[in-house]
Motif scaffolding. Structure first.
Motif, PDB file in Angstrom:
ATOM      1  N   MET A   1     -75.922-131.676  28.196  1.00 19.09           N
ATOM      2  CA  MET A   1     -77.034-131.808  29.104  1.00 19.09           C
ATOM      3  C   MET A   1     -76.631-131.277  30.472  1.00 19.09           C
ATOM      4  O   MET A   1     -75.506-131.448  30.912  1.00 19.09           O
ATOM      5  N   ALA A   2     -77.569-130.644  31.160  1.00 20.03           N
ATOM      6  CA  ALA A   2     -77.323-130.125  32.498  1.00 20.03           C
ATOM      7  C   ALA A   2     -77.118-131.288  33.464  1.00 20.03           C
ATOM      8  O   ALA A   2     -77.468-132.427  33.174  1.00 20.03           O
ATOM      9  N   THR A   3     -76.563-130.987  34.603  1.00 18.27           N
ATOM     10  CA  THR A   3     -76.356-132.011  35.612  1.00 18.27           C
ATOM     11  C   THR A   3     -77.694-132.616  36.008  1.00 18.27           C
ATOM     12  O   THR A   3     -78.646-131.895  36.302  1.00 18.27           O
ATOM     13  N   LEU A   4     -77.746-133.920  35.993  1.00 17.86           N
ATOM     14  CA  LEU A   4     -78.972-134.611  36.359  1.00 17.86           C
ATOM     15  C   LEU A   4     -79.192-134.569  37.858  1.00 17.86           C
ATOM     16  O   LEU A   4     -78.270-134.767  38.639  1.00 17.86           O
ATOM     17  N   THR A   5     -80.426-134.325  38.234  1.00 15.49           N
ATOM     18  CA  THR A   5     -80.862-134.444  39.618  1.00 15.49           C
ATOM     19  C   THR A   5     -82.227-135.108  39.592  1.00 15.49           C
ATOM     20  O   THR A   5     -82.874-135.184  38.539  1.00 15.49           O
ATOM     21  N   LEU A   6     -82.680-135.586  40.724  1.00 18.55           N
ATOM     22  CA  LEU A   6     -84.015-136.175  40.759  1.00 18.55           C
ATOM     23  C   LEU A   6     -85.070-135.148  40.393  1.00 18.55           C
ATOM     24  O   LEU A   6     -86.087-135.484  39.798  1.00 18.55           O
ATOM     25  N   ASP A  18     -76.042-140.532  28.269  1.00 16.09           N
ATOM     26  CA  ASP A  18     -76.317-139.895  29.564  1.00 16.09           C
ATOM     27  C   ASP A  18     -76.181-140.907  30.699  1.00 16.09           C
ATOM     28  O   ASP A  18     -75.564-140.623  31.728  1.00 16.09           O
ATOM     29  N   VAL A  19     -76.750-142.077  30.492  1.00 17.00           N
ATOM     30  CA  VAL A  19     -76.719-143.109  31.527  1.00 17.00           C
ATOM     31  C   VAL A  19     -75.297-143.644  31.688  1.00 17.00           C
ATOM     32  O   VAL A  19     -74.858-143.910  32.805  1.00 17.00           O
ATOM     33  N   ALA A  20     -74.563-143.768  30.614  1.00 16.20           N
ATOM     34  CA  ALA A  20     -73.178-144.233  30.687  1.00 16.20           C
ATOM     35  C   ALA A  20     -72.332-143.265  31.517  1.00 16.20           C
ATOM     36  O   ALA A  20     -71.500-143.701  32.322  1.00 16.20           O
ATOM     37  N   LYS A  21     -72.523-141.978  31.335  1.00 12.39           N
ATOM     38  CA  LYS A  21     -71.770-140.985  32.120  1.00 12.39           C
ATOM     39  C   LYS A  21     -72.079-141.125  33.607  1.00 12.39           C
ATOM     40  O   LYS A  21     -71.180-141.078  34.452  1.00 12.39           O
ATOM     41  N   LEU A  22     -73.348-141.293  33.912  1.00 11.90           N
ATOM     42  CA  LEU A  22     -73.768-141.467  35.297  1.00 11.90           C
ATOM     43  C   LEU A  22     -73.153-142.744  35.880  1.00 11.90           C
ATOM     44  O   LEU A  22     -72.588-142.728  36.976  1.00 11.90           O
ATOM     45  N   ALA A  23     -73.232-143.816  35.137  1.00  9.55           N
ATOM     46  CA  ALA A  23     -72.674-145.092  35.594  1.00  9.55           C
ATOM     47  C   ALA A  23     -71.160-145.015  35.754  1.00  9.55           C
ATOM     48  O   ALA A  23     -70.603-145.578  36.712  1.00  9.55           O
ATOM     49  N   TRP A  41     -76.541-142.671  42.742  1.00 12.58           N
ATOM     50  CA  TRP A  41     -77.128-143.989  42.895  1.00 12.58           C
ATOM     51  C   TRP A  41     -78.652-143.904  42.814  1.00 12.58           C
ATOM     52  O   TRP A  41     -79.293-144.715  42.149  1.00 12.58           O
ATOM     53  N   HIS A  42     -79.219-142.896  43.476  1.00  6.06           N
ATOM     54  CA  HIS A  42     -80.675-142.716  43.424  1.00  6.06           C
ATOM     55  C   HIS A  42     -81.145-142.388  42.006  1.00  6.06           C
ATOM     56  O   HIS A  42     -82.216-142.841  41.586  1.00  6.06           O
ATOM     57  N   LEU A  43     -80.363-141.625  41.285  1.00  2.00           N
ATOM     58  CA  LEU A  43     -80.709-141.324  39.892  1.00  2.00           C
ATOM     59  C   LEU A  43     -80.729-142.592  39.051  1.00  2.00           C
ATOM     60  O   LEU A  43     -81.679-142.838  38.299  1.00  2.00           O
TER      61      LEU A  43
END
Length: 70
Positions: A1-6, A18-23, A41-43
């Motif tokens: 998956m591409a880098t998440l942004t708002l 995906d959420v685990a990686k962000l966390a 954090w905003h994501l």
């Protein structure tokens, strides 16, 4: 998956992974700038509002407290 942004966040397509990686990034707090950490954090916060079940294990990272507005 591409880098998440708002801007490209499609919460309906996010997986637990995906959420685990962000966390994990937020937990590690190893960012080049404070703004990069704030972006993550905003994501996580945006995900929490739309799909709270995905962030249940990471809610401590958001430091959300219930407020009594009465």
């Amino acid at each position: 998956m591409a880098t998440l942004t708002l801007e490209n966040l499609d919460v309906d397509k996010l997986t637990d992974e995906d959420v685990a990686k962000l966390a994990n990034r937020l937990e590690d707090d190893d960012y080049e700038t404070a703004f990069a950490g704030l972006d993550d954090w905003h994501l996580l916060r945006a995900i929490a509002f739309q799909r709270p079940e995905l962030v249940e294990s990471y809610i401590h990272l958001l430091d959300l407290e219930p407020f009594d507005e009465s």
